[in-house]
Design an enzyme around this catalytic site. Structure first.
Site, short mmCIF file in Angstrom:
data_model
loop_
_atom_site.label_atom_id
_atom_site.label_comp_id
_atom_site.label_asym_id
_atom_site.label_seq_id
_atom_site.Cartn_x
_atom_site.Cartn_y
_atom_site.Cartn_z
CB SER A 124 -0.86 -0.03 1.27
OG SER A 124 -1.43 1.23 1.50
CE1 TYR A 149 -3.77 -2.77 5.61
CE2 TYR A 149 -3.46 -0.42 5.20
CZ TYR A 149 -3.65 -1.70 4.73
OH TYR A 149 -3.71 -1.92 3.37
CE LYS A 153 -1.41 -4.58 3.44
NZ LYS A 153 -1.64 -5.86 2.79
#
Ligand code: NAD
Ligand code: UFG
Length: 338
Positions: A124, A149, A153
């Site tokens: 992302s 989050y 990643k």
């Protein structure tokens, strides 16, 4: 080629299954349905014109992975499965690290045991944090993430980089998505968030269909052309085409490959509302609210690398994205439950 699609019934994975089949590959799905609906299976089958092999199971379950790899001659894995809600990750960091990081490591170990050496990972633009300059190139600094989050990643990217250095015969591709929106033009598959949507587009379409009263615009005092947040929205159809291109152009090239998947265009919240108003032929009710914690002013991609090395670029414009999001919402007012 048989491609294992983890999270293949989710928003992006379902579109990837259709794109893979259209390109002559055979998607095999593993999904635990924690954030998707089994009804997606029938919709994907309708679009690909044949049955889809689906395993209901978890990427953290080594037995399931071993069983799939034993039963199918899998040539590559597209790894979409994971948790993705920024706010929820702040409240449940353990769940996010367990699912996103431990899950990926488990998958990697099972792939190694089965001698499957091609992996495409859903990363992302969040790994860039608040960028110093835009457009953001793949060489920009990563790691200044602001929530579990994003950190998960970034951690997976770091693990895959180390793993790639130790296993130079593998092909590992990190695809950093900007803001995927839109839906398959048929309106059969699309984004179906549970509860109150966090993201702009599903919130807009739910206001448009009457499920929510008003769109809150989080901040109109950013240093952008109209004061609202600017993002690089990309049609999910283009995004999954980017995955097929990555598989075909990089799947046989060993090493670690990193690409931004975006359009390179910055679109503000007010630009998006104006586009939706045009499609609807009426004005959406909106209200200006304070900035949302953790938001950045602007984020859009430099896209030259994917264009040059993958021969891929986004084709759909903003009106396509808005029309297809609205088409999906109209045909499925309550998502797959409709
Ligand atoms: P999604 O939630 O719609 O799809 C994820 C799918 O994975 C769901 O079907 C869910 O049931 C499944 N899943 C979750 N944990 C699992 C597990 N442990 N085992 C098996 N299945 C599991 O999300 P999406 O929007 O399709 O995103 C796909 C991937 O792309 C995610 O990794 C996400 O972090 C990443 N990504 C998404 C966006 C975005 O805006 N949608 C942006 C950047 C990156
Ligand atoms: N926004 C609103 N109102 C809303 C929702 C969003 O004004 O109801 C604004 C936000 O403030 C932001 C823009 O719309 O300016 C886009 O917000 P999104 O939540 O749709 O997307 P973000 O860019 O904030 O976050 C997304 C993903 C993250 C990912 C990040 C970077 O949700 O998971 O892109 O890739 F980390």
């Amino acid at each position: 080629m048989k491609v294992l699609v983890t999270g293949g019934c989710g928003y992006i994975g379902s579109h990837a299954c259709v794109a893979l089949a259209a390109a002559g590959h055979e998607p095999i799905v593993l999904d635990n349905f924690s954030n998707s609906n089994p009804k997606a299976v029938g919709r994907i089958e309708k679009l690909i014109g044949r049955s889809l092999v689906v395993y209901q199971g978890d990427i953290r379950d080594r037995l399931v992975l071993d069983c799939i790899f034993e039963q199918h001659r899998i040539g590559a894995v597209m790894h979409f499965a994971g948790l993705k809600a920024v706010g929820e990750s702040v409240a449940k960091p353990l769940e996010y690290y367990d699912n996103n990081l431990s899950g990926t490591l488990n998958l990697l170990a099972a792939m190694r045991a089965a001698h499957i050496y091609r992996l495409i990972f859903s990363s992302s633009a969040t790994v860039y944090g608040d960028p110093l300059t835009v457009p953001i190139s793949e060489t920009a600094q990563t790691g200044a993430t602001t929530n579990p989050y994003g950190t998960s990643k970034h951690m997976v990217e770091s693990c895959l980089r180390d793993f790639s250095a130790a296993n130079p015969d593998w092909s590992i591709t990190l695809l950093r998505y900007f803001n995927p929106i839109g839906a398959h033009p048929s309106g059969l598959i699309g984004e179906d968030p549970t509860g109150i949507p966090n993201n702009l587009m599903p919130f807009i379409t739910q206001v448009a269909i009457g499920r929510r009263d008003t769109l809150s615009i989080f901040g109109n005092d950013y240093p952008t052309h109209d004061g609202t947040g600017v993002r690089d929205y990309i049609h999910v159809q283009d995004l999954v085409e980017g995955h097929v291109a990555a598989l075909e152009e990089r799947g046989n090239v060993s090493g670690l490959h990193v690409y931004n998947l975006g359009t390179g265009n910055g679109v503000s919240v007010l630009d998006m509302v104006a586009a939706m108003n045009k499609v609807l032929g009426r004005e959406l009710p909106v209200r200006i609210e304070p900035r949302r914690a953790g938001d950045i002013a602007q984020c859009f991609a430099e896209v030259d690398k994917a264009e040059k090395e993958l021969g891929w670029s986004a084709n759909h414009d903003l009106m396509d994205m808005v029309e297809h999001s609205w088409n999906w919402q109209q045909r499925n007012p309550n998502g797959y439950q409709s």
